[in-house]
Design an enzyme around this catalytic site. Structure first.
Site, PDB file in Angstrom:
ATOM      1  N   SER A 112     -20.219  24.767  16.861  1.00 63.96           N
ATOM      2  CA  SER A 112     -21.330  24.370  16.006  1.00 63.96           C
ATOM      3  C   SER A 112     -21.959  25.627  15.425  1.00 63.96           C
ATOM      4  O   SER A 112     -22.133  26.617  16.146  1.00 63.96           O
ATOM      5  CB  SER A 112     -22.360  23.578  16.804  1.00 63.96           C
ATOM      6  OG  SER A 112     -23.463  23.196  15.987  1.00 63.96           O
ATOM      7  N   HIS A 116     -28.708  30.908   8.423  1.00 67.23           N
ATOM      8  CA  HIS A 116     -29.956  30.985   7.665  1.00 67.23           C
ATOM      9  C   HIS A 116     -29.982  32.298   6.879  1.00 67.23           C
ATOM     10  O   HIS A 116     -30.296  33.360   7.439  1.00 67.23           O
ATOM     11  CB  HIS A 116     -31.167  30.927   8.611  1.00 67.23           C
ATOM     12  CG  HIS A 116     -31.357  29.608   9.279  1.00 67.23           C
ATOM     13  ND1 HIS A 116     -31.779  28.490   8.588  1.00 67.23           N
ATOM     14  CD2 HIS A 116     -31.195  29.219  10.575  1.00 67.23           C
ATOM     15  CE1 HIS A 116     -31.876  27.471   9.429  1.00 67.23           C
ATOM     16  NE2 HIS A 116     -31.517  27.889  10.638  1.00 67.23           N
ATOM     17  N   HIS A 126     -24.795  24.169   7.785  1.00 76.76           N
ATOM     18  CA  HIS A 126     -24.500  23.730   9.153  1.00 76.76           C
ATOM     19  C   HIS A 126     -23.107  23.121   9.158  1.00 76.76           C
ATOM     20  O   HIS A 126     -22.691  22.472   8.195  1.00 76.76           O
ATOM     21  CB  HIS A 126     -25.520  22.686   9.603  1.00 76.76           C
ATOM     22  CG  HIS A 126     -25.024  21.789  10.704  1.00 76.76           C
ATOM     23  ND1 HIS A 126     -24.474  20.546  10.462  1.00 76.76           N
ATOM     24  CD2 HIS A 126     -24.968  21.964  12.046  1.00 76.76           C
ATOM     25  CE1 HIS A 126     -24.120  19.992  11.603  1.00 76.76           C
ATOM     26  NE2 HIS A 126     -24.414  20.826  12.577  1.00 76.76           N
ATOM     27  N   ASN A 128     -20.021  21.578  12.237  1.00 79.10           N
ATOM     28  CA  ASN A 128     -19.509  21.483  13.596  1.00 79.10           C
ATOM     29  C   ASN A 128     -18.259  20.630  13.624  1.00 79.10           C
ATOM     30  O   ASN A 128     -18.060  19.755  12.777  1.00 79.10           O
ATOM     31  CB  ASN A 128     -20.568  20.962  14.572  1.00 79.10           C
ATOM     32  CG  ASN A 128     -20.826  19.473  14.431  1.00 79.10           C
ATOM     33  OD1 ASN A 128     -20.065  18.656  14.970  1.00 79.10           O
ATOM     34  ND2 ASN A 128     -21.888  19.115  13.720  1.00 79.10           N
ATOM     35  N   VAL A 129     -17.401  20.923  14.587  1.00 83.95           N
ATOM     36  CA  VAL A 129     -16.244  20.087  14.885  1.00 83.95           C
ATOM     37  C   VAL A 129     -16.181  19.968  16.401  1.00 83.95           C
ATOM     38  O   VAL A 129     -16.361  20.961  17.110  1.00 83.95           O
ATOM     39  CB  VAL A 129     -14.928  20.654  14.319  1.00 83.95           C
ATOM     40  CG1 VAL A 129     -14.817  20.386  12.824  1.00 83.95           C
ATOM     41  CG2 VAL A 129     -14.795  22.149  14.586  1.00 83.95           C
ATOM     42  N   ARG A 130     -15.943  18.768  16.908  1.00 85.60           N
ATOM     43  CA  ARG A 130     -16.064  18.544  18.341  1.00 85.60           C
ATOM     44  C   ARG A 130     -15.092  17.456  18.808  1.00 85.60           C
ATOM     45  O   ARG A 130     -14.623  16.628  18.010  1.00 85.60           O
ATOM     46  CB  ARG A 130     -17.495  18.143  18.689  1.00 85.60           C
ATOM     47  CG  ARG A 130     -17.971  16.891  17.974  1.00 85.60           C
ATOM     48  CD  ARG A 130     -19.456  16.640  18.138  1.00 85.60           C
ATOM     49  NE  ARG A 130     -19.882  15.405  17.490  1.00 85.60           N
ATOM     50  CZ  ARG A 130     -20.221  15.311  16.207  1.00 85.60           C
ATOM     51  NH1 ARG A 130     -20.194  16.383  15.442  1.00 85.60           N
ATOM     52  NH2 ARG A 130     -20.586  14.153  15.688  1.00 85.60           N
ATOM     53  N   ARG A 280     -27.220  24.877  27.729  1.00 87.34           N
ATOM     54  CA  ARG A 280     -27.897  26.171  27.635  1.00 87.34           C
ATOM     55  C   ARG A 280     -28.907  26.123  26.484  1.00 87.34           C
ATOM     56  O   ARG A 280     -28.531  26.016  25.317  1.00 87.34           O
ATOM     57  CB  ARG A 280     -26.873  27.288  27.404  1.00 87.34           C
ATOM     58  CG  ARG A 280     -27.479  28.682  27.365  1.00 87.34           C
ATOM     59  CD  ARG A 280     -26.381  29.731  27.302  1.00 87.34           C
ATOM     60  NE  ARG A 280     -26.916  31.075  27.377  1.00 87.34           N
ATOM     61  CZ  ARG A 280     -27.133  31.854  26.315  1.00 87.34           C
ATOM     62  NH1 ARG A 280     -26.847  31.424  25.095  1.00 87.34           N
ATOM     63  NH2 ARG A 280     -27.627  33.070  26.458  1.00 87.34           N
TER      64      ARG A 280
END
Length: 323
Positions: A112, A116, A126, A128-130, A280
């Site tokens: 992810s 900025h 932004h 992400n790949v999951r 985290r």
């Protein structure tokens, strides 16, 4: 030894693809490669800073590596995380729509990123790949892919918007004529601030729960989305990074960054999942901008460059309108 390891990895990958059985290790190998590739590209275009790399472990199982670039020549802050975490009980954010998975063991892996830029004419982005897999006695193993990318400009340009969505369409094209339209619409729906009645930016792609094509084809789609991200973003950065700006543009950028914070803390499912699964915290909240501001009842001057952003903050068929 390296050659043997490479051959063994390739053999496993071929067997996985042939059997079409989900294999987390195959996904992790791709994600780590993508993590490195995007890291290298952002350091190169920034030219003034390098990523700080923090490897971490999670007490409940798994870990990851967070990479954060701060106070660069181009990026005020850029973060890209890799994670591979496991758990014994799914958090509420993951079972709200799937109550049958309550109590399931699970594995989640992905990358992810949020960038900025310092220059207000360069958009925030932004991506992400999951991949997610859950197991529970008595039910079939459940797995799916998800991800996408979206763009949040402060000063929008038609040329950039068209380029962004053309690349998104190219990523989807091999998988069906309607795939881009479907996931573009999902992106518009997901990145929408209901309390502001506006989209977070000009959209892109968003997909989740993807398993209907089987593991091999679904994984191919995830790789296509991940591999097209830099093609979509870097040309826009190159075009806008040297545009002069002043305090007016900077203050407007900080004001609009407030919307980014609002979305991530109120609506973003990834943030909720991370916090509820005891992830985290530093890695979860690295998506926040380093500076932002809020102003009571702010209204931009009519016909100003700042007011023109409003026309981009509603779902539109960009390829039809601008193509």
């Amino acid at each position: 030894m390296e050659l043997i390891a490479t051959m063994f990895s390739l053999s496993n990958r071929i067997q996985t693809m042939m059997s079409n059985v989900p294999d987390t290790n195959v996904v992790i190998a791709y994600l780590r490669q993508l993590h490195d590739r995007i890291t290298d590209s952002i350091e190169k275009i920034d030219g003034g800073a390098r990523f700080r790399c923090d490897a971490w472990t999670r007490p409940e199982g798994g870990g990851g590596e967070s990479r954060v670039l701060s106070q660069g020549a181009l990026f005020e802050q850029a973060g890209i995380n890799f994670s591979h975490v496991v758990g014994s009980v799914l958090p509420p954010s993951a079972t709200a729509a799937r109550p049958e998975l309550a109590g399931a063991t699970w594995i989640a892996t992905g990358i992810s990123l949020v960038f900025h830029p310092r220059n207000p004419y360069v958009p925030t982005t932004h991506a992400n790949v999951r991949f997610f897999i859950a197991e529970k006695p008595g039910i079939k193993t459940t797995w799916w892919f998800g991800g996408g990318f979206d763009l949040t400009p402060y000063y929008a340009f038609d040329h950039d918007v068209l380029h962004w969505h053309r690349v998104a369409q190219q990523a989807c094209e091999p998988f069906g004529a309607d795939v881009y339209t479907k996931y573009k619409e999902e992106c518009d729906k997901y990145f929408f601030l209901k309390h502001r009645n506006e989209t977070r930016g000009i959209g892109g792609l968003f997909f989740d729960d993807l398993n209907k094509w089987g593991f091999e084809r679904s994984f191919e789609f995830q790789r296509s989305v991940g591999d097209h991200f830099l093609d979509a973003y870097l040309p826009i950065v190159e075009r806008r990074k040297d545009i002069p700006y002043g305090e007016r543009e900077r203050q407007f950028q900080l004001y609009r960054r407030g919307r980014y914070v609002e979305f991530n803390l109120v609506y973003d499912r990834g943030t909720l999942f991370g916090l509820q699964s005891n992830g985290r915290t530093e890695s979860i909240l690295m998506s926040m901008p380093p500076l932002a501001r809020w102003e009571y009842d702010y209204k931009p001057e009519a016909e100003s460059s700042e007011a023109l952003l409003n026309k981009y903050l509603t779902p539109r068929d960009w390829l039809k309108e601008l193509g």
